[in-house]
Design an enzyme around this catalytic site. Structure first.
Site, PDB file in Angstrom:
ATOM      1  N   GLY A 169       0.823  -1.196   0.000  1.00 44.86           N
ATOM      2  CA  GLY A 169       0.000   0.000   0.000  1.00 44.86           C
ATOM      3  C   GLY A 169       0.863   1.253   0.000  1.00 44.86           C
ATOM      4  O   GLY A 169       2.054   1.209   0.312  1.00 44.86           O
ATOM      5  N   CYS A 170       0.244   2.369  -0.349  1.00 44.56           N
ATOM      6  CA  CYS A 170       1.000   3.620  -0.458  1.00 44.56           C
ATOM      7  C   CYS A 170       1.499   4.093   0.903  1.00 44.56           C
ATOM      8  O   CYS A 170       2.682   4.383   1.081  1.00 44.56           O
ATOM      9  CB  CYS A 170       0.136   4.688  -1.132  1.00 44.56           C
ATOM     10  N   TYR A 171       0.592   4.155   1.891  1.00 40.91           N
ATOM     11  CA  TYR A 171       1.022   4.588   3.224  1.00 40.91           C
ATOM     12  C   TYR A 171       2.056   3.621   3.824  1.00 40.91           C
ATOM     13  O   TYR A 171       3.063   4.057   4.374  1.00 40.91           O
ATOM     14  CB  TYR A 171      -0.175   4.684   4.173  1.00 40.91           C
ATOM     15  N   ALA A 183       5.627   4.331   2.408  1.00 36.88           N
ATOM     16  CA  ALA A 183       6.291   5.504   2.983  1.00 36.88           C
ATOM     17  C   ALA A 183       6.661   5.252   4.449  1.00 36.88           C
ATOM     18  O   ALA A 183       7.738   5.624   4.913  1.00 36.88           O
ATOM     19  CB  ALA A 183       5.386   6.732   2.860  1.00 36.88           C
TER      20      ALA A 183
END
Lengths: 345, 345, 345, 345
Positions: free
Chosen positions: C148-150, C153
């Site tokens: 996932g994107c979160y 990061a």
């Protein structure tokens, strides 16, 4: 090929760096910025951290002549006219993104730029670099006056109907809408986020310095001297220009005929995309690329032609077209280094 | 005075609520929304938490007639033409913010709205509510067709030169730029943030339903039937409309003469602000208010007039003008409830 | 290598198309979209006009197996778990950008996604594709659950201090800020321009489906099961995620020591850029690229570590990392097709 | 009551003008701006055309004392500490929107503002104007140090749990997100539209001058000296601040108990709106108003409390709270002149 950029700390300079860095045939050899000399590029542009770590150097014509094949001027108005002439006797190809050498008459420059012009003989040496329209002259030039952003969108939008002689030359109105990056990185109240956001502003009505550039090139295309109305608007976005162009048709034609005119005119031009009937381009659809997308409408009720022409002002309107011109001069495929797809969304 | 709003869950409805809540002479008595009936207003609009906690009710003409003095229709096209006629025999004042009763011919509505029109006799009963131009008719009406957002900016911008007969009637071009809120709260791909942000889009070229509305009112003002070119653009902001209007001057006049015409025409109109020479309005300068700001330019080179007219599309272009019309009908000061200063920045 | 994309009409699909089109080792062979099958890609995405003109096809496992080497799933939650297992016996490499196979426990998926999970044996077959942390497993996998994107990061931001065992495992707080494109192209009121613009919204507090993904991988890195606080915010931009991560240091260390830890941990990772002291990254500085930029701060007053980690959610947070994983699997240079410079401004 | 504003050409000054103009009990008598003295207000702010046409005057203490009852300082840091003391012996009520008199210790100011402090005796004379927490002291003061924008959102968000002694005082983390207008109207590269748009930036980590202000007031509320982590982020919007506040709960409590604490604490405070469970405020929901909206979440997994507190930074974070304080001092209803509904959308 070894290239340098003067004005490397501005947005035009940064865009040249972005595009040239991925160009397979060139090497960025020197970055020049008198106003921030002594700093390094990543002090000005943190997004280049670890990618391009170069010093920003002072203007030094001897060093330039000994090290570079090509120099791009990404400087504000009034700079290249002082500096560039000293390189005209050298072997260096100069591509000037500023407006200093676009107008071929001293008086015109002085009237619209409110500043002393370059010498007339130097003005005459430069080639107006609207690639699709002047490719042959560009091929044999080593001194390019790269077009302004609005004139690029406008002239590409108008050229086919100008050449076909189907519009009333006294009826041309260009309503331009631009993102803010065209104003550069120099701080001013008018370009602050809080002023631009949730706002649209009309500016420089009847006095924009791109007016004589557009009119000069219309005359070059048609042989006719025509005055155009050109109004510019600042809209809350960073990149992108749309010119909505209006003109009266001299005779009844239908959209398909006009579209065919455009497709034919640009059939060898990979960066010009003519949209089908009832399909008008938006600026985001060319974002970060060298494309110019054009859509056409004809109103039967008024007999008027509307042309929608969009570009990314920093690419086809500045750095991208400059590189396209370099590609033409060097004899490379025009798309070299410019083949990306628009960022969307 | 007891008022109700149908379509209270849309942006036009929300703006009516914001403005009417601070209006000292009215009371919001009933909020109607067939699509979200049974919810409460703060389910739809959390910003009203603790301020206005009211249910959203179903359409009920009997209840409306027994409880309300005024009903605002803030409904999409095609709704009021079905519902409103049932109230025309009652005592209720109806102010319709939709386009259903603006065009005075059935054929025109059907051609441009692609939908069956209201009955011709009902169309004739309504008064076109562009306050500054029709104040006297409005005063004696109890059924107002409130103008569209683009026509409001356009007609206020054009009226003085139309009346003074100084422009070529076949030369009118209106280049409109609008924020997204005009498209309402109904979700669609085209209105998503990711599509609108960093983008400008031209839409509905030559087919926008505000074209016949503008032409009808130009004819009402001048007696002349003229076709206009009207092009609309979506720009990345929420509120605000700018119309940049172009027209050829029939004779040589200077800016000051034209400005004087405007100042005279609107000398009793507190919401119209005429800018001085070389000062053009931006949309943020009227944000959240009922002002229409107008700036003028004349180009000697082309003999063409440019008019910049800006409004907040949700206020002077919708809810604010509707309330201004109510103030006129009720005999109150026109500025009642509408006296705020633009939010800036 | 012949690749296909299912979910080609979404933003993740469009970004895969953009990046794969400029990838020198692959060919886009098939675009699949059940919801818009029968249309062509340029009906959905006009920016691809003249560049990629392909039909959007229906899901057809036999055709896929006969024509493709790699299939990317850019589908919403709940789709790949139904479709992908049918390909697991084939030779096709599957890279799933959705969350369907990231969590290695059926119960966890069902709790957080509120939906039936894929079968446990299929969950076990997939490799979690956070390239920098799992490169070796990825190399030998043909079924990638792309992060996932979160979590991308967050985990890249935390990994070095997790491995070095210098933070209190119960003190981790992640404050995420995301652009709107992560929500996809499906229209909803909450993603309309008028709702997102000039607004910041906190959403899904304590219930975001990326929480168990982050916790699972923290456990994989450290062997410790720790609960994190993770709060997500929607901010008015299209692309970009910033995670501001807070943790208590177990002992006194200085910023330079921590920075050295990061530089060492990522010394072979070309997409991770560690910023020097007092230099924190912003999302625009990685725009349109596969970079993850990380900045570090330590407060002496509180003994707390703050980590700023930024990515482009559609690139390193989705399509870019998926391609990076393909590069690893295929044995190509990891930067193949991903070498662009951030678009700035 | 006759009021004046110094710093009338900044955004804080403009917002005071907007709000005071619609305040029924005051009259704007004098606008002062040393940097743009000699111009008129509408040269700086065209949105005030025809509404407020006043000169911008030079600082003149004698004239001020003879003409004004109240003077608002909307000046940058470092100005009021030089000018305001000369008025302390007069009858004039001074409300200082800058940070010059908020910190009650010279050393603290000098450490965080990197500038010489006002005299300690003058610091002691001022009252910290967080209305809801200090109403009684404010009532009897004629010298208000108006709180900073971030401290206002933070302290209103924290006060009830601080007073109830339910959180670990060493665990407080504040993650702030702000629009750009807080940075004022002075041009700088960092605040240009092209830099802020499509971007989120973390800034001043661990060094923001609002840290000691927050810590000082936490100590005033609890008697405990606690260090907080406070991180600020610039997001692409003009107005609005959201503080996401994290703290460890000392004991197990549920959300409803905490919400009840907040409702009770603010039961007489019309500008504080406590949201129900699972309902978190966004900044647009308080846009242009003096509201502070607060939402609460508790995670069972971590035992941690999250508080979402939003304000309009120019209203409750500056001009609005200053007027609220004037209303308290003057004995008027606190909502006088501040009763508008949030602009939405």
């Amino acid at each position: 090929m070894k290239i340098g950029i003067i004005g490397a700390n501005g947005y035009g300079g940064a865009e040249l760096i972005r595009l040239l860095h991925q160009h397979p045939k060139v090497e960025i050899e020197m970055l020049i910025s008198n106003s921030t000399k002594g700093t390094v590029l990543t002090d000005q542009y943190k997004h280049l951290h670890n990618i391009i770590e170069m010093p920003l150097e002072e203007w030094n014509p001897n060093k330039i002549q000994s090290k570079l094949d090509v120099l791009f001027f990404a400087t504000p108005s009034g700079v290249s006219k002082e500096m560039l002439p000293s390189l005209l006797e050298s072997e260096i190809t100069c591509i000037d993104l500023s407006g200093d050498f676009r107008l071929k008459s001293e008086g015109l420059y002085e009237k619209w730029y409110k500043n002393k012009s370059a010498h007339i003989e130097d003005l005459q040496k430069s080639t107006y670099g609207l690639t699709e329209l002047n490719r042959n002259e560009i091929k044999n030039s080593k001194f390019i006056a790269n077009p302004g952003c609005y004139p690029t969108a406008t002239l590409l939008g108008l050229a086919p109907v100008l050449k076909a002689n189907v519009i009333d030359m006294n009826s041309i109105i260009i309503d331009g809408k631009s993102g803010v990056s065209g104003a550069g990185r120099k701080p001013s109240v008018g370009n602050l986020f809080s002023e631009v956001n949730e706002n649209v502003t009309a500016y420089k009505l009847g006095t924009h310095q791109h007016i004589p550039e557009i009119e000069q090139e219309i005359q070059n295309i048609t042989g006719i001297s025509a005055a155009v109305t050109f109004t510019t608007h600042l809209i809350p976005m960073t990149r992108g220009i749309m010119c909505t162009i209006y003109a009266d048709l001299k005779q009844k034609v239908n959209v398909e005929e006009i579209l065919e005119l455009y497709r034919e005119a640009y059939k060898d031009d990979g960066f010009i995309r003519i949209r089908p009937k009832d399909n008008w381009p938006s600026t985001k659809e060319v974002y970060s690329t060298n494309y110019c997308d054009i859509g056409i409408n004809i109103e039967e009720r008024t007999g008027r032609l509307t042309i929608i022409s969009v570009i990314d002002n920093l690419v086809k309107g500045a750095a991208g077209q400059a590189i396209q011109n370099l590609n033409v001069i060097a004899g490379w495929d025009e798309r070299t280094g410019l083949a990306g797809i628009p960022i969307y969304p």
